[in-house]
Scaffold this motif. Structure first.
Motif, PDB file in Angstrom:
ATOM      1  N   LEU A   1       0.682  -1.260   0.008  1.00 27.61           N
ATOM      2  CA  LEU A   1       0.070  -0.001  -0.031  1.00 27.61           C
ATOM      3  C   LEU A   1       0.773   1.273   0.151  1.00 27.61           C
ATOM      4  O   LEU A   1       1.824   1.044   0.401  1.00 27.61           O
ATOM      5  N   PRO A   2       0.326   2.283  -0.574  1.00 26.52           N
ATOM      6  CA  PRO A   2       1.210   3.343  -0.424  1.00 26.52           C
ATOM      7  C   PRO A   2       1.416   4.129   0.769  1.00 26.52           C
ATOM      8  O   PRO A   2       0.443   3.982   1.790  1.00 26.52           O
ATOM      9  N   THR A   3       2.690   4.548   1.160  1.00 24.53           N
ATOM     10  CA  THR A   3       2.828   5.283   2.319  1.00 24.53           C
ATOM     11  C   THR A   3       2.354   6.385   1.999  1.00 24.53           C
ATOM     12  O   THR A   3       2.585   7.300   1.273  1.00 24.53           O
ATOM     13  N   PRO A   4       1.445   7.006   3.318  1.00 25.22           N
ATOM     14  CA  PRO A   4       0.688   8.478   3.304  1.00 25.22           C
ATOM     15  C   PRO A   4       1.846   9.505   3.138  1.00 25.22           C
ATOM     16  O   PRO A   4       2.930   9.567   3.817  1.00 25.22           O
ATOM     17  N   ALA A   5       1.747  10.260   2.257  1.00 31.55           N
ATOM     18  CA  ALA A   5       2.765  11.700   1.917  1.00 31.55           C
ATOM     19  C   ALA A   5       2.302  12.477   3.058  1.00 31.55           C
ATOM     20  O   ALA A   5       1.370  12.630   3.733  1.00 31.55           O
ATOM     21  N   SER A   6       3.466  13.652   3.159  1.00 27.07           N
ATOM     22  CA  SER A   6       3.203  14.381   4.328  1.00 27.07           C
ATOM     23  C   SER A   6       1.920  15.316   3.991  1.00 27.07           C
ATOM     24  O   SER A   6       1.580  16.114   4.952  1.00 27.07           O
ATOM     25  N   SER A   7       1.683  15.523   2.843  1.00 24.91           N
ATOM     26  CA  SER A   7       0.260  16.385   2.653  1.00 24.91           C
ATOM     27  C   SER A   7      -0.954  15.686   3.120  1.00 24.91           C
ATOM     28  O   SER A   7      -1.664  16.433   2.944  1.00 24.91           O
ATOM     29  N   GLU A   8      -0.905  14.599   3.491  1.00 22.10           N
ATOM     30  CA  GLU A   8      -2.294  13.906   3.780  1.00 22.10           C
ATOM     31  C   GLU A   8      -2.429  14.330   5.364  1.00 22.10           C
ATOM     32  O   GLU A   8      -1.674  14.844   5.695  1.00 22.10           O
ATOM     33  N   SER A   9      -3.767  13.943   5.397  1.00 14.26           N
ATOM     34  CA  SER A   9      -4.183  14.216   6.790  1.00 14.26           C
ATOM     35  C   SER A   9      -3.247  13.718   7.934  1.00 14.26           C
ATOM     36  O   SER A   9      -2.561  12.691   7.909  1.00 14.26           O
ATOM     37  N   ARG A  10      -3.097  14.569   8.993  1.00  8.81           N
ATOM     38  CA  ARG A  10      -2.302  14.052  10.215  1.00  8.81           C
ATOM     39  C   ARG A  10      -3.113  13.568  11.317  1.00  8.81           C
ATOM     40  O   ARG A  10      -2.757  13.351  12.328  1.00  8.81           O
ATOM     41  N   VAL A  11      -4.424  13.526  11.206  1.00  7.95           N
ATOM     42  CA  VAL A  11      -5.225  12.947  12.095  1.00  7.95           C
ATOM     43  C   VAL A  11      -4.734  11.494  12.632  1.00  7.95           C
ATOM     44  O   VAL A  11      -4.764  11.344  13.927  1.00  7.95           O
ATOM     45  N   PRO A  12      -4.598  10.425  11.744  1.00  9.88           N
ATOM     46  CA  PRO A  12      -3.924   9.223  12.402  1.00  9.88           C
ATOM     47  C   PRO A  12      -2.933   9.186  13.276  1.00  9.88           C
ATOM     48  O   PRO A  12      -2.850   8.800  14.158  1.00  9.88           O
ATOM     49  N   THR A  13      -1.742  10.119  12.828  1.00  4.99           N
ATOM     50  CA  THR A  13      -0.764  10.311  13.662  1.00  4.99           C
ATOM     51  C   THR A  13      -1.106  10.824  14.838  1.00  4.99           C
ATOM     52  O   THR A  13      -0.365  10.562  15.958  1.00  4.99           O
ATOM     53  N   VAL A  14      -1.720  12.121  14.932  1.00  4.12           N
ATOM     54  CA  VAL A  14      -2.323  12.750  16.257  1.00  4.12           C
ATOM     55  C   VAL A  14      -2.846  11.870  17.185  1.00  4.12           C
ATOM     56  O   VAL A  14      -2.409  11.852  18.202  1.00  4.12           O
TER      57      VAL A  14
ATOM     58  N   HIS B   1      -4.598   1.516  16.758  1.00  6.88           N
ATOM     59  CA  HIS B   1      -4.283   2.874  16.255  1.00  6.88           C
ATOM     60  C   HIS B   1      -2.991   2.596  15.510  1.00  6.88           C
ATOM     61  O   HIS B   1      -2.915   3.134  14.151  1.00  6.88           O
ATOM     62  N   SER B   2      -1.854   2.169  15.986  1.00 11.80           N
ATOM     63  CA  SER B   2      -0.497   2.078  15.259  1.00 11.80           C
ATOM     64  C   SER B   2      -0.725   1.266  14.368  1.00 11.80           C
ATOM     65  O   SER B   2      -0.160   1.399  13.020  1.00 11.80           O
ATOM     66  N   TYR B   3      -1.364  -0.216  14.325  1.00 13.18           N
ATOM     67  CA  TYR B   3      -1.613  -1.039  13.098  1.00 13.18           C
ATOM     68  C   TYR B   3      -2.314  -0.426  12.305  1.00 13.18           C
ATOM     69  O   TYR B   3      -2.233  -0.567  10.953  1.00 13.18           O
ATOM     70  N   SER B   4      -3.534   0.416  12.562  1.00 18.47           N
ATOM     71  CA  SER B   4      -4.485   0.917  11.643  1.00 18.47           C
ATOM     72  C   SER B   4      -3.788   2.014  10.686  1.00 18.47           C
ATOM     73  O   SER B   4      -3.999   2.157   9.494  1.00 18.47           O
ATOM     74  N   ARG B   5      -2.789   2.565  11.041  1.00 18.71           N
ATOM     75  CA  ARG B   5      -2.040   3.897  10.184  1.00 18.71           C
ATOM     76  C   ARG B   5      -1.518   2.949   8.897  1.00 18.71           C
ATOM     77  O   ARG B   5      -1.561   3.631   7.946  1.00 18.71           O
ATOM     78  N   ARG B   6      -0.962   1.769   9.137  1.00 15.74           N
ATOM     79  CA  ARG B   6      -0.606   1.201   7.831  1.00 15.74           C
ATOM     80  C   ARG B   6      -1.795   0.497   7.071  1.00 15.74           C
ATOM     81  O   ARG B   6      -1.943   0.361   5.858  1.00 15.74           O
ATOM     82  N   TYR B   7      -2.716  -0.475   7.935  1.00 14.18           N
ATOM     83  CA  TYR B   7      -3.826  -0.998   7.493  1.00 14.18           C
ATOM     84  C   TYR B   7      -4.858  -0.195   6.707  1.00 14.18           C
ATOM     85  O   TYR B   7      -5.207  -0.220   5.466  1.00 14.18           O
ATOM     86  N   MET B   8      -4.912   1.095   7.165  1.00 16.52           N
ATOM     87  CA  MET B   8      -6.118   1.988   6.345  1.00 16.52           C
ATOM     88  C   MET B   8      -5.139   2.830   5.591  1.00 16.52           C
ATOM     89  O   MET B   8      -6.062   3.978   5.048  1.00 16.52           O
ATOM     90  N   ALA B   9      -4.086   2.837   5.339  1.00 17.82           N
ATOM     91  CA  ALA B   9      -3.425   3.749   4.299  1.00 17.82           C
ATOM     92  C   ALA B   9      -3.934   3.837   3.047  1.00 17.82           C
ATOM     93  O   ALA B   9      -4.105   2.882   2.475  1.00 17.82           O
ATOM     94  N   GLY B  10      -4.373   5.079   2.497  1.00 21.37           N
ATOM     95  CA  GLY B  10      -4.663   5.207   1.251  1.00 21.37           C
ATOM     96  C   GLY B  10      -6.166   5.118   1.314  1.00 21.37           C
ATOM     97  O   GLY B  10      -6.993   5.421   0.091  1.00 21.37           O
ATOM     98  N   ASN B  11      -7.085   4.543   2.254  1.00 21.18           N
ATOM     99  CA  ASN B  11      -8.438   4.671   2.450  1.00 21.18           C
ATOM    100  C   ASN B  11      -9.056   6.113   2.470  1.00 21.18           C
ATOM    101  O   ASN B  11      -8.599   6.854   3.454  1.00 21.18           O
ATOM    102  N   ARG B  12      -9.973   6.326   1.725  1.00 16.88           N
ATOM    103  CA  ARG B  12     -10.458   7.704   1.531  1.00 16.88           C
ATOM    104  C   ARG B  12     -11.430   8.031   2.903  1.00 16.88           C
ATOM    105  O   ARG B  12     -11.369   9.072   3.221  1.00 16.88           O
ATOM    106  N   THR B  13     -11.464   7.118   3.861  1.00 17.62           N
ATOM    107  CA  THR B  13     -12.116   7.159   4.962  1.00 17.62           C
ATOM    108  C   THR B  13     -11.398   6.836   6.280  1.00 17.62           C
ATOM    109  O   THR B  13     -12.037   6.843   7.331  1.00 17.62           O
ATOM    110  N   ILE B  14     -10.273   7.105   6.051  1.00 15.46           N
ATOM    111  CA  ILE B  14      -9.501   6.913   7.289  1.00 15.46           C
ATOM    112  C   ILE B  14      -9.573   7.750   8.456  1.00 15.46           C
ATOM    113  O   ILE B  14      -9.563   7.430   9.565  1.00 15.46           O
ATOM    114  N   ASP B  15      -9.776   9.044   8.107  1.00 19.26           N
ATOM    115  CA  ASP B  15     -10.063   9.928   9.347  1.00 19.26           C
ATOM    116  C   ASP B  15     -11.155   9.633  10.027  1.00 19.26           C
ATOM    117  O   ASP B  15     -11.207   9.618  11.157  1.00 19.26           O
ATOM    118  N   ARG B  16     -12.340   9.252   9.298  1.00 21.42           N
ATOM    119  CA  ARG B  16     -13.345   8.796  10.027  1.00 21.42           C
ATOM    120  C   ARG B  16     -13.166   7.565  10.777  1.00 21.42           C
ATOM    121  O   ARG B  16     -13.769   7.472  12.173  1.00 21.42           O
TER     122      ARG B  16
END
Length: 495
Positions: free
Chosen positions: A13-26, A79-94
């Motif tokens: 899966l693509p690694t989230p770019a820095s321009s993407e949402s920071r919600v998962p990280t925070v 949360h940590s697992y999901s950052r990779r599992y949900m990467a690229g999903n348009r509903t990741i923030d939700r």
């Protein structure tokens, strides 16, 4: 295949770019910070030997401390697992918003002293989990599973509301701690009614038979949400009964009913698992059985054992779900794998190890050394060791000498660790109302123990497999509503 020129489309899966949402990280960092804070609270609680409260709203006690540490740890992992599992999903923030909200709601639930706040948190917890089950909004099946779960959780919340309203009406108490001192003055009929509705609410939330359908329909949930569900959400039934222990334990006869309900679900969950081929559904049936064991321990009066069980089961089930993908193999079936025969020597090793495990548990915890319900608790430990030892001895791929030697070397240290965790949690729950009061043995307990032991051995020896009618009944009992089933890979491959 010859002539196939299609390029491979399956990869990382693509690694989230820095321009993407920071919600998962925070949110991930906040949850880990909550774990650190919870550990700090636990240390202060252990040092003081007592908790503290915000009168009328919250009360931090041993149960709160244990569950805060457990919930934040599991949530941090998810949360940590999901950052990779949900990467690229348009509903990741939700998704992350709901997982984080679930964490906060559970933390409020286990600390709530106000019965109104407890009821609101219970309802909110169910609604958030139903949203996670139906997270994939584009799937009709996920939407149906979410709606089914929501109906179950609304029912559970309604039953809880009836119980709390009854207790408030009869005692005038508006807090859980207030109920502990007032419930003794109530009539038996009122107490039994309130306790019965609490038990039903717990059974629904913990997916005990016959309320297990919502859990087996929840396979549409993203795997991290399933891990959180099986490691945390279903434990709510045990927490509910422990928190309202003064109500549940007033009538000794009611505790026998709790034991019977737990034993039935423990055995049926084990049976339901035997007819499954899908890894996640197997894990779901296993959870039904394990929650039965937890409720059974509450009925025996061992609240610390029930909390220990839900904590250790949470570790096991979270790992099993998050690693479930590694258990799926694309290969040609090779028929039933051969399993080793125990034989006289293996059978002797199994029995001796199981008995030694029970004796070790009794020696380290003091349970099972008196003529009370501790004998049944120790019996559960013996049966657990018996099951684990049989699995090790039956591993045909390992030489017999190693198998026989590994059984006590694995089982007995595991029992020692379990006993140590149990003693720690028992110490933290010392001041909890109605905790540490084993039930007196009765003829009913003996009948439940005999029925449970007989059924357990029938399952372990495979005798039940001779009944085709039973097999069909088990398959039918594990079939979720058709609208929640995914029957074609094309329906969900893109997810």
């Amino acid at each position: 295949m010859t002539g196939q020129q299609q390029a491979t489309t399956v990869g990382q899966l693509p690694t989230p770019a820095s321009s993407e949402s920071r919600v998962p990280t925070v949110l991930t960092r906040i949850v880990w910070a909550l774990l650190v804070a919870s550990l700090g609270v636990a240390a202060i609680f252990g040092w003081r030997g007592d908790g503290w409260e915000l009168t009328g709203l919250f009360a931090v006690d041993g149960l709160t401390v244990v569950m805060w540490v457990t919930v934040t740890f599991f949530s941090g992992i998810v949360h940590s697992y999901s950052r990779r599992y949900m990467a690229g999903n348009r509903t990741i923030d939700r998704f992350f918003g709901r997982v984080f909200a679930f964490t906060l709601v559970v933390m409020v639930l286990v600390a709530a002293d106000s019965i109104v706040l407890f009821g609101i948190a219970w309802l909110a917890m169910g609604l958030v989990m139903a949203d996670l089950i139906g997270h994939a909004a584009d799937w009709p099946q996920a939407d149906a599973a979410g709606r089914l779960a929501r109906r179950y959780f609304f029912t559970s919340s309604g039953l809880l509301a009836v119980a709390l309203a009854t207790l408030w009406w009869q005692t005038g108490a508006t807090t859980v701690s207030g109920l502990a001192s007032a419930v003794g003055s109530l009539s038996s009929l009122v107490v039994l009614f309130a306790a019965g509705t609490l038990l039903l609410a717990a059974m629904i939330q913990s997916a005990l038979v016959p309320f297990h359908t919502w859990l087996l329909s929840s396979m549409t949930a993203p795997t991290p949400a399933s891990a959180l569900m099986h490691a945390g959400f279903v434990n709510a039934g045990g927490i509910l009964l422990v928190r309202f222990g003064p109500v549940v334990t007033v009538e000794p006869g009611f505790l026998i009913l709790v034991v019977a309900v737990g034993a039935a679900s423990a055995l049926l969950g084990k049976l339901l698992k035997t007819v499954q081929t899908d890894i996640k559904t197997k894990l779901g049936c296993s959870t039904v059985g394990q929650m039965g064991f937890m409720i059974m321990q509450v009925g025996l009066g061992f609240f610390a054992a029930a909390i220990t069980h839900l904590v250790l089961h949470g570790f096991y089930k979270a790992y099993q779900f998050l690693s479930s993908g590694s258990q799926v193999a694309h290969e040609t079936p090779k028929g039933k794998q051969a399993s080793g025969s125990a034989g006289p020597i293996g059978l002797t090793v199994i029995v001796i190890t199981a008995l030694a495990g029970g004796i070790l548990f009794a020696a380290l915890t003091g349970k099972g050394t008196a003529v009370d319900s501790g004998l049944l608790l120790t019996l559960l430990v013996v049966l657990t060791v018996l099951h684990a030892a049989r699995d090790i001895v039956s591993a045909a791929s390992v030489p017999a000498t190693i198998r026989y030697g590994a059984v006590p070397l694995v089982a007995l240290p595991a029992i020692a660790i379990y006993a140590a965790v149990y003693r720690v949690i028992e110490g933290l729950l010392t001041n909890l109302p109605a905790a540490g009061q084993p039930a007196e043995l009765t003829v009913a307990h003996g009948l439940v123990a005999v029925a449970f032991l007989g059924s357990y051995l029938a399952v372990e020896t495979g005798v039940y497999r001779h009944s085709q009618r039973l097999y069909v009944a088990l398959v039918n009992a594990t079939q979720p509503p058709s609208q929640t089933q995914l029957t074609s890979t094309e329906e969900y491959n893109e997810y």
